[in-house]
Design an enzyme around this catalytic site. Structure first.
Site, PDB file in Angstrom:
ATOM      1  CB  CYS A  28       3.365   0.740  -6.620  1.00 33.89           C
ATOM      2  SG  CYS A  28       1.608   0.425  -6.829  1.00 33.89           S
TER       3      CYS A  28
ATOM      4  CB  CYS B  25      -3.468   1.125  -1.901  1.00 33.12           C
ATOM      5  SG  CYS B  25      -1.739   0.658  -2.087  1.00 33.12           S
TER       6      CYS B  25
END
Length: 122
Positions: free
Chosen positions: A33, A102
């Site tokens: 990402c 995350c």
């Protein structure tokens, strides 16, 4: 998609920036990402007295970095190591499934910084 807590934290993150002459730095990233997190620690004895972060990434990456720094400040190194990505998710009232990575980066950045400190001070 995001909880109100994620949105608020992204808009008003805490502990943003770098620490001059840090005792430890942890940098992690996710090549899929493109998110990159850098955590800086000031440590007195065994206690994290200051923590800051620089994150390049999405709203979830910034929010998880901010919350993670708040969670470790004032903790001992061993207490900070016990913080898991699930704790970060809970503190943000959840994350979408595609953003869980995350919270993993936040956990890994803290561990990387503590590993850096311990390798410098052994």
């Amino acid at each position: 998609m995001y909880s109100q807590k994620v949105i608020d934290t992204f808009k008003n993150p805490k502990n943003v920036g770098a620490i001059e002459n840090p005792d430890a730095v942890g940098t992690v990233g996710n090549s899929n990402c493109g998110d990159i997190m850098k955590i800086y620690l000031k440590i007195d004895g065994d206690v994290i007295t200051d923590v800051k972060f620089e994150t390049f990434g999405c709203a979830a990456a910034v929010a998880t970095s901010s919350v993670a720094t708040e969670m470790v400040k004032g903790k001992t190194l061993d207490e900070a190591l016990k913080i898991k990505n699930s704790d970060v998710i809970a503190a943000l009232d959840g994350l979408p499934a595609q953003k869980i990575h995350c919270s993993v980066l936040a956990e890994e950045a803290i561990k990387a910084a503590i590993d850096d400190y311990r390798s410098r001070n052994n």
